[in-house]
Design an enzyme around this catalytic site. Structure first.
Site, short mmCIF file in Angstrom:
data_model
loop_
_atom_site.label_atom_id
_atom_site.label_comp_id
_atom_site.label_asym_id
_atom_site.label_seq_id
_atom_site.Cartn_x
_atom_site.Cartn_y
_atom_site.Cartn_z
CG ASN A 9 10.89 8.20 0.53
OD1 ASN A 9 10.65 9.40 0.75
ND2 ASN A 9 9.95 7.27 0.56
CD1 TRP A 10 16.35 11.27 3.53
CD2 TRP A 10 16.43 13.51 3.46
NE1 TRP A 10 17.67 11.64 3.42
CE2 TRP A 10 17.76 13.01 3.37
CE3 TRP A 10 16.26 14.91 3.44
CZ2 TRP A 10 18.87 13.84 3.27
CZ3 TRP A 10 17.37 15.73 3.33
CH2 TRP A 10 18.66 15.20 3.26
CE LYS A 11 9.63 6.04 4.21
NZ LYS A 11 8.88 4.84 4.56
CG HIS A 93 6.21 5.49 -1.11
ND1 HIS A 93 5.59 5.09 0.05
CD2 HIS A 93 7.52 5.21 -0.97
CE1 HIS A 93 6.51 4.58 0.86
NE2 HIS A 93 7.69 4.64 0.27
CD GLU A 95 5.40 5.49 3.79
OE1 GLU A 95 5.87 6.61 3.55
OE2 GLU A 95 6.08 4.57 4.30
CD GLU A 168 9.75 1.45 -1.83
OE1 GLU A 168 10.86 1.68 -1.33
OE2 GLU A 168 8.76 2.15 -1.63
N GLY A 174 9.81 -0.03 6.42
CA GLY A 174 9.86 0.52 7.77
C GLY A 174 9.66 -0.51 8.87
CB SER A 214 13.76 -3.13 6.09
OG SER A 214 12.56 -2.72 6.72
N GLY A 235 14.47 4.29 2.87
CA GLY A 235 13.78 5.21 3.77
C GLY A 235 14.62 5.46 5.01
N GLY A 236 14.32 4.72 6.08
CA GLY A 236 14.94 4.96 7.39
C GLY A 236 16.46 5.09 7.36
#
Ligand code: PEP
Length: 252
Positions: A9-11, A93, A95, A168, A174, A214, A235-236
């Site tokens: 998930n590159w956001k 998600h 977010e 999640e 994150g 994470s 993600g990150g």
């Protein structure tokens, strides 16, 4: 036996140019037995679809709207994504829930629309820290799962093939604070019980349940040892070629 899935998930990161650079390196390094999905921002979808042609990498969107077309300024429909060759979509998600106010009801509409088109849905659920600390994590996750899948029958997701759950915990996204494998396994097993109650044990056994929050090269193996953890939504660490390869290419 469920095939592991690792989804990036590159956001809101990477231009089309940066996405092409990433994939030209990533696809040559990729091996292993897992399914891999890359979810770039909308502006890089074309490039990513092009770069991943004739590779085993599947392409997902990070969001999609349930109506097919019309006066919905700023939205991109599930139907448009499907037409472009996107095969997966992330729905629910945290977010999207927290920053953009997406409700369980809207999430259900999106899941339903995506499944009708044959898209594979990566359906995210997870609790905030205060809910975990008050002992309510599983009850909250159960209510999210039941609401998102309300009135959706197993045939709509190929009895397991085109529905992926992602647990999640919001406090782990994150933050560098990963859930322990035991904490994650408890909720994953609970989600599988809910799926079993809704769709029967056979279907529940086929649905992949990913952990997200994470995930890094140095903590993924411990998570993957757990029986109900079938991969990760990342993600990150999915923004760096070496890190995402290290996460998704071992044979689990
Ligand atoms: C995510 O946003 O889905 C996620 C899991 O992010 P991170 O890996 O950065 O915690």
């Amino acid at each position: 036996m469920r095939t592991p899935v690792f989804a990036a998930n590159w956001k809101m990161n990477k231009t089309a140019h940066e996405a092409r650079e990433f994939l030209s390196k990533f696809k040559t390094g990729l091996s292993g037995n897992s399914e891999v999905v890359v979810c770039p921002p909308f502006t890089a979808l074309g490039v990513v679809l092009d770069e991943c042609q004739s590779t085993p990498i599947a392409i997902g969107a990070q969001n999609g709207f349930h109506e097919a077309s019309g006066a919905f300024t700023g939205e991109v429909s599930m139907a448009m994504l499907h037409k472009e060759g996107v095969t997966h979509v992330i729905v629910g998600h945290s977010e999207r829930r927290d920053i953009f106010g997406e409700t369980d009801g809207l999430i259900q509409l999106k899941i339903s629309a995506a499944l009708q088109l044959g898209l594979t849905v990566i359906f995210c659920v997870g609790e905030h820290l205060d809910v975990r600390e008050s002992g309510g994590a599983m009850a909250l996750v159960e209510s999210q799962v039941r609401a998102g899948l309300n009135e959706i029958v197993a045939a709509e997701f190929g009895h397991g093939a085109s529905l992926i759950l992602a647990f999640e915990p919001v406090w782990a996204i994150g933050t560098g604070k990963v859930a322990t494998p035991e904490q994650a396994q408890d909720v994953h097993a609970g989600i599988r019980d809910v799926l079993s109650a809704l769709y029967g044990a056979d279907v529940a056994e086929r649905i992949r349940i990913l952990y997200g929050g994470s995930v890094k090269p140095d903590n993924v193996a411990g998570l993957m040892e757990k029986p109900d953890i079938d991969g990760a939504l990342v993600g990150g660490a999915s923004l760096k070629v070496e890190d995402f390869l290290a996460i998704c290419q071992p044979v689990y």
